[in-house]
Design a protein around this motif. Structure first.
Motif, mmCIF file in Angstrom:
data_model
loop_
_atom_site.group_PDB
_atom_site.id
_atom_site.type_symbol
_atom_site.label_atom_id
_atom_site.label_comp_id
_atom_site.label_asym_id
_atom_site.label_seq_id
_atom_site.Cartn_x
_atom_site.Cartn_y
_atom_site.Cartn_z
ATOM 1 N N GLU A 1 0.703 -1.214 -0.065
ATOM 2 C CA GLU A 1 -0.024 0.049 0.070
ATOM 3 C C GLU A 1 0.746 1.193 0.074
ATOM 4 O OE1 GLU A 1 -4.007 0.466 2.352
ATOM 5 O OE2 GLU A 1 -2.499 1.072 3.532
ATOM 6 N N ALA A 2 1.946 0.986 0.816
ATOM 7 C CA ALA A 2 2.965 2.295 0.718
ATOM 8 C C ALA A 2 3.927 2.437 -0.548
ATOM 9 C CB ALA A 2 3.649 2.187 2.160
ATOM 10 N N GLY A 3 3.801 1.447 -1.569
ATOM 11 C CA GLY A 3 4.547 1.535 -2.544
ATOM 12 C C GLY A 3 5.937 0.973 -2.253
ATOM 13 N N ARG A 4 6.170 0.210 -1.110
ATOM 14 C CA ARG A 4 7.582 -0.379 -0.879
ATOM 15 C C ARG A 4 7.671 -1.782 -1.611
ATOM 16 N NH1 ARG A 4 9.871 1.938 3.572
ATOM 17 N NH2 ARG A 4 11.976 0.752 2.803
ATOM 18 N N CYS A 5 8.561 -1.983 -2.371
ATOM 19 C CA CYS A 5 8.559 -3.324 -3.087
ATOM 20 C C CYS A 5 9.255 -4.232 -2.376
ATOM 21 C CB CYS A 5 9.289 -3.048 -4.558
ATOM 22 S SG CYS A 5 9.412 -4.619 -5.447
ATOM 23 N N VAL A 6 8.673 -5.534 -2.462
ATOM 24 C CA VAL A 6 9.126 -6.532 -1.454
ATOM 25 C C VAL A 6 9.422 -7.784 -2.554
ATOM 26 C CG1 VAL A 6 8.654 -8.613 0.201
ATOM 27 C CG2 VAL A 6 7.722 -6.055 0.585
ATOM 28 N N PRO A 7 10.765 -8.145 -2.505
ATOM 29 C CA PRO A 7 11.846 -7.804 -1.391
ATOM 30 C C PRO A 7 12.982 -6.949 -1.880
ATOM 31 C CG PRO A 7 12.688 -9.780 -2.687
ATOM 32 C CD PRO A 7 11.304 -9.310 -3.286
ATOM 33 N N ASP A 8 12.827 -6.231 -2.937
ATOM 34 C CA ASP A 8 13.687 -5.468 -3.493
ATOM 35 C C ASP A 8 14.028 -4.139 -2.480
ATOM 36 O OD1 ASP A 8 13.637 -6.812 -5.809
ATOM 37 O OD2 ASP A 8 12.561 -5.283 -7.062
ATOM 38 N N GLU A 9 13.043 -3.703 -1.674
ATOM 39 C CA GLU A 9 13.190 -2.545 -0.954
ATOM 40 C C GLU A 9 13.330 -3.104 0.642
ATOM 41 O OE1 GLU A 9 11.266 1.202 -1.741
ATOM 42 O OE2 GLU A 9 10.328 0.343 -3.378
ATOM 43 N N VAL A 10 12.330 -4.090 0.946
ATOM 44 C CA VAL A 10 12.118 -4.551 2.088
ATOM 45 C C VAL A 10 11.945 -6.095 2.321
ATOM 46 C CG1 VAL A 10 10.953 -4.369 4.246
ATOM 47 C CG2 VAL A 10 11.221 -2.215 2.941
ATOM 48 N N SER A 11 12.677 -6.769 2.613
ATOM 49 C CA SER A 11 12.464 -8.222 3.157
ATOM 50 C C SER A 11 11.760 -8.363 4.136
ATOM 51 C CB SER A 11 13.905 -8.865 3.036
ATOM 52 O OG SER A 11 14.506 -8.880 1.892
ATOM 53 N N VAL A 12 10.833 -9.628 4.011
ATOM 54 C CA VAL A 12 10.077 -9.909 5.104
ATOM 55 C C VAL A 12 10.100 -11.434 5.297
ATOM 56 C CG1 VAL A 12 7.487 -9.854 5.956
ATOM 57 C CG2 VAL A 12 8.472 -8.064 4.566
ATOM 58 N N VAL A 13 10.161 -11.783 6.576
ATOM 59 C CA VAL A 13 10.110 -13.225 7.142
ATOM 60 C C VAL A 13 9.008 -13.557 8.173
ATOM 61 C CG1 VAL A 13 11.520 -14.953 8.107
ATOM 62 C CG2 VAL A 13 12.618 -13.537 6.556
#
Length: 356
Positions: free
Chosen positions: A277-289
């Protein structure tokens, strides 16, 4: 309904099958086989003192009469009810529900019935009431799915006089405990993100007072400290995707957040929603586990990297440990039984951006 006493008035040598088609009972088998009721009981429970010839005579009488021993008859003969109690909390969540299903399957295979009590309040009195109810029902043993510290304390205060196995919450040195390796899982998740080049890892923890949440939070912090990485202030969720979403919105506004470890998959799902929703790309900008590897995790967008917990093994192992305690083995099994966890790498985690 009271039990009929027609057995006492039945003529010798005749079974109850001759009386209005009534179901044969143990007395009928004893009369037909020409043995005592105690001998029939010993045959039912495979007692070694019964001679082979006598055993076959009793079994033949059972077949002739169509006798099927009731659970209550076996209970009277063995001193056991063949019933086990399970106390669970938050049974609607995936982990506890999967564990309960595995316990039920293993119990049926072992010839036991389950009496399950699901607690929906955080009052210690409810735990005491549940234990008292299971004791009144004559449970041969109890498994407690006790994810919160208060549940463990309440169980300890009940002084339950029956074999007990606890999941995720050790009570004392004599209580057998089955756990899912939360510390190891959190360490693997955090090390995975650090190895991808992220300077630190932010953590969305489960609610305070939950054993698994506390263990994961502590292990995440210790892993960062051991690596010489900064330890951000953890954010506390409530296991729900909604809480993950709200906390994820906070993280999405911070440009220094490049890696997030959530204490369960539902909260990780909320984080993915907030980042998208915030336009932050996963995983290019933020990785999530995430954590647990729920069946839907492989179908998140992107598919979620997570720590797999074998809930079926936890349930099966807890049932096996309880039956070992009931049977009283010569060498009791270890008090703690740790079920290993595995890191499942999917597309939600990737190398840190070279600009970071």
């Amino acid at each position: 309904m009271t039990r009929s006493s027609a057995d006492d008035s039945a003529p010798k040598g005749r079974s109850r099958r001759n009386f209005a088609g009534a179901r044969p009972v143990m007395d009928d088998v004893a009369r037909l086989a020409g043995v005592s009721k105690q001998t029939v009981s010993r045959v039912l429970n495979d007692h070694p003192s019964v001679r082979p010839g006598t055993r076959e005579t009793v079994l033949a009488a059972m077949r002739t009469l169509g006798y099927r021993p009731s659970r209550s008859a076996r209970s009277l003969a063995s001193g056991r009810t063949r019933m086990l109690g399970v106390i669970s909390f938050d049974a609607a969540r995936y982990g506890p529900a999967a564990i309960l299903t595995a316990i039920n399957t293993a119990a049926q295979e072992a010839g036991y019935l389950l009496s399950s009590i699901a607690l929906d309040t955080a009052e210690p009195d409810t735990v005491v009431e549940a234990v008292n109810r299971l004791s009144a029902e004559g449970a041969d043993g109890v498994i407690a799915i006790a994810p919160q510290l208060w549940v463990g304390k309440a169980l300890a205060d009940t002084r339950l006089d029956t074999p007990l196995v606890v999941l995720e919450n050790g009570l004392d040195a004599d209580t057998q405990q089955v756990t899912g390796g939360s510390r190891a899982g959190a360490r693997k998740a955090t090390e995975h993100l650090l190895a991808l080049g992220h300077r630190t890892v932010w953590h969305i923890a489960g609610p305070t007072g939950w054993t698994s949440a506390d263990h994961r939070l502590g292990s995440w912090q210790a892993t960062l400290e051991a690596a010489g990485a900064e330890v951000p202030a953890p954010l506390i969720g409530d296991w729900s995707a909604d809480s993950g979403y709200e906390l994820g919105r906070q993280l999405a506004r911070r440009s220094d957040v490049t890696a997030v470890f959530a204490s369960n998959d539902q909260m990780a799902l909320g984080v993915l929603h907030a980042l998208h929703e915030a336009g932050r790309c996963v995983p290019d900008e933020v990785s999530v586990v995430g954590y647990d590897d729920i069946p839907e995790a492989a179908h998140f967008l992107p598919p979620l990297t997570t720590v797999r917990t074998d809930f079926a093994e936890i349930g099966t192992r807890s049932l096996r440990l309880l039956l070992d305690r009931i049977d009283g083995p010569a060498e009791p099994p270890p008090v703690d039984s740790l079920v290993p966890v595995d890191l499942v790498v999917r597309r939600s985690s990737g190398p840190a951006s070279p600009l970071v």
